[in-house]
Every structure is written in structure tokens, then in C-alpha cells.
Design an enzyme around this catalytic site. Sequence first.
Site, mmCIF file in Angstrom:
data_model
loop_
_atom_site.group_PDB
_atom_site.id
_atom_site.type_symbol
_atom_site.label_atom_id
_atom_site.label_comp_id
_atom_site.label_asym_id
_atom_site.label_seq_id
_atom_site.Cartn_x
_atom_site.Cartn_y
_atom_site.Cartn_z
ATOM 1 N N THR A 7 0.869 -1.289 0.058
ATOM 2 C CA THR A 7 -0.199 -0.176 -0.020
ATOM 3 C C THR A 7 0.782 1.135 0.091
ATOM 4 O O THR A 7 2.049 1.207 0.219
ATOM 5 C CB THR A 7 -0.956 0.158 1.168
ATOM 6 O OG1 THR A 7 -1.711 1.286 1.317
ATOM 7 C CG2 THR A 7 -0.002 0.063 2.536
ATOM 8 N N ASN A 9 -0.670 3.780 1.532
ATOM 9 C CA ASN A 9 -1.265 4.568 2.387
ATOM 10 C C ASN A 9 -0.873 4.204 3.761
ATOM 11 O O ASN A 9 -1.075 2.877 4.471
ATOM 12 C CB ASN A 9 -2.831 4.155 2.405
ATOM 13 C CG ASN A 9 -3.514 5.048 3.267
ATOM 14 O OD1 ASN A 9 -3.455 5.209 4.608
ATOM 15 N ND2 ASN A 9 -4.871 5.307 2.991
ATOM 16 N N ASP A 64 -7.984 -4.760 -1.208
ATOM 17 C CA ASP A 64 -8.729 -4.124 -2.205
ATOM 18 C C ASP A 64 -10.208 -3.938 -1.845
ATOM 19 O O ASP A 64 -10.874 -4.900 -1.197
ATOM 20 C CB ASP A 64 -8.913 -4.904 -3.435
ATOM 21 C CG ASP A 64 -9.242 -3.947 -4.802
ATOM 22 O OD1 ASP A 64 -8.580 -3.118 -4.931
ATOM 23 O OD2 ASP A 64 -10.244 -4.462 -5.525
ATOM 24 N N GLY A 139 -12.130 9.376 0.517
ATOM 25 C CA GLY A 139 -12.975 8.729 -0.510
ATOM 26 C C GLY A 139 -14.185 8.893 -0.286
ATOM 27 O O GLY A 139 -14.699 10.128 -0.195
ATOM 28 N N ASP A 141 -16.044 8.635 2.203
ATOM 29 C CA ASP A 141 -16.287 8.427 3.589
ATOM 30 C C ASP A 141 -17.643 9.546 3.780
ATOM 31 O O ASP A 141 -18.315 9.367 4.844
ATOM 32 C CB ASP A 141 -15.422 8.935 4.485
ATOM 33 C CG ASP A 141 -14.205 7.567 4.747
ATOM 34 O OD1 ASP A 141 -14.693 6.571 4.189
ATOM 35 O OD2 ASP A 141 -13.207 7.712 5.182
ATOM 36 N N ARG A 165 -12.225 -2.717 6.394
ATOM 37 C CA ARG A 165 -10.816 -3.494 6.446
ATOM 38 C C ARG A 165 -10.442 -4.287 7.785
ATOM 39 O O ARG A 165 -9.871 -5.114 7.958
ATOM 40 C CB ARG A 165 -9.792 -2.373 6.113
ATOM 41 C CG ARG A 165 -8.574 -2.482 5.710
ATOM 42 C CD ARG A 165 -7.442 -1.583 5.485
ATOM 43 N NE ARG A 165 -7.877 -1.009 4.147
ATOM 44 C CZ ARG A 165 -8.666 0.273 4.211
ATOM 45 N NH1 ARG A 165 -8.691 0.864 5.477
ATOM 46 N NH2 ARG A 165 -9.213 0.778 3.133
#
Length: 179
Positions: A7, A9, A64, A139, A141, A165
Site C-alpha cells: 500500500t 497509505n 482491495d 474517498g 467516507d 478493512r
Amino acid sequence: MSLLFVTTNAGKVREARDYLDADVTQFDYDYAEVQSDDLGEIAARGAREAYEAAGGDDPVIVDDSGLFVGGLDGFPGPYSSYVEDTLGIERVWELAADLDDRAAAFRSVVAYADGETVETFTGEVPGRIVAPRGTGGFGFDPIFEHDGETFAEMDTEAKNVVSHRGRALASLAEWLAER
């Protein structure tokens, strides 16, 4: 145990460390994302490729995720990142605003690869699509409401407690503990 989380992130890496009894290290690798309607297929293929690219010393995990809107037949689903970049969250809200069914779910699949096996773990959080609210998160959210609050209105800790997640990572943690 050491794991490489594929990632860019750092927040995802911190979340993984909260769930996994492992030394989780960020691995910045841009794997070729297969085009599929199946998050599991996308994550598993990415994990296989990333494991090879990392040299095969430590297991890797790939996540993902996607937003699945009931009244839009699951759209944008695995194409969420592309849809966010091209349409934006305001336009997705406009598509959903007049729907009778604004039920939605965030889903995540975490794939684990160690050279011998590839396993996938799914997490989901139910909610509904609402007009954008809140300033946190990223995103979709601001338009995803769970238990009366959008993910963008939650602080990171509260969001991670219920996140899709996090649920997938918790399943991975159980599986790793049993090995």
C-alpha cells in the site's frame, strides 16, 4: 512474524498493526490490477505478484476495497477508486439521492500470499448513502453513513473499530493465530 503490506497509505499500515500480531511493514509496490467484478480476485492476483516482486522472503498482504450501493446494482463496487477520481463523491451522491434503496456496504478483501498459499479474508460494514457530511476520512467516507454517522464524521479510531478493512484484518489475524 513479519508481513509486508502492499500500500501507499500509511494509515492502512497503522490499522493493520492494530489487528495483527506481526511486524507489519509498508511495501510500496504498484501491482497490475486485474479488471474484475470480484474484489477477492483482484486482491489475490495483486498479492501473488507483490510476493514475487518483494523477493519472496516475507509474506505479503494486499487489500482491495469498494463501495457497493444496493440501488445501483452494487456500483461502483471494485471500480470505486476510478469512479471517485472521475465522477467524484458529489456525482455519486446525485446518482443515489433519488433512489428508493440507498442501502450500501463498504467491502474489503485482504489477500495473504506466502509463496505456498494465497488466502483471502473479507470484511463488510453496512450503511446507506447520504448527502455529504463531515471533514475526516477519505474517498466516499462523507456519503457513507453507518449507525447515524458518516465515516467522515468519525475520528480515525472510531472508524477503525467498525471498518470493513478492520473486519477483514481481524479474520486474517484469527487465521494466522491458528497456523
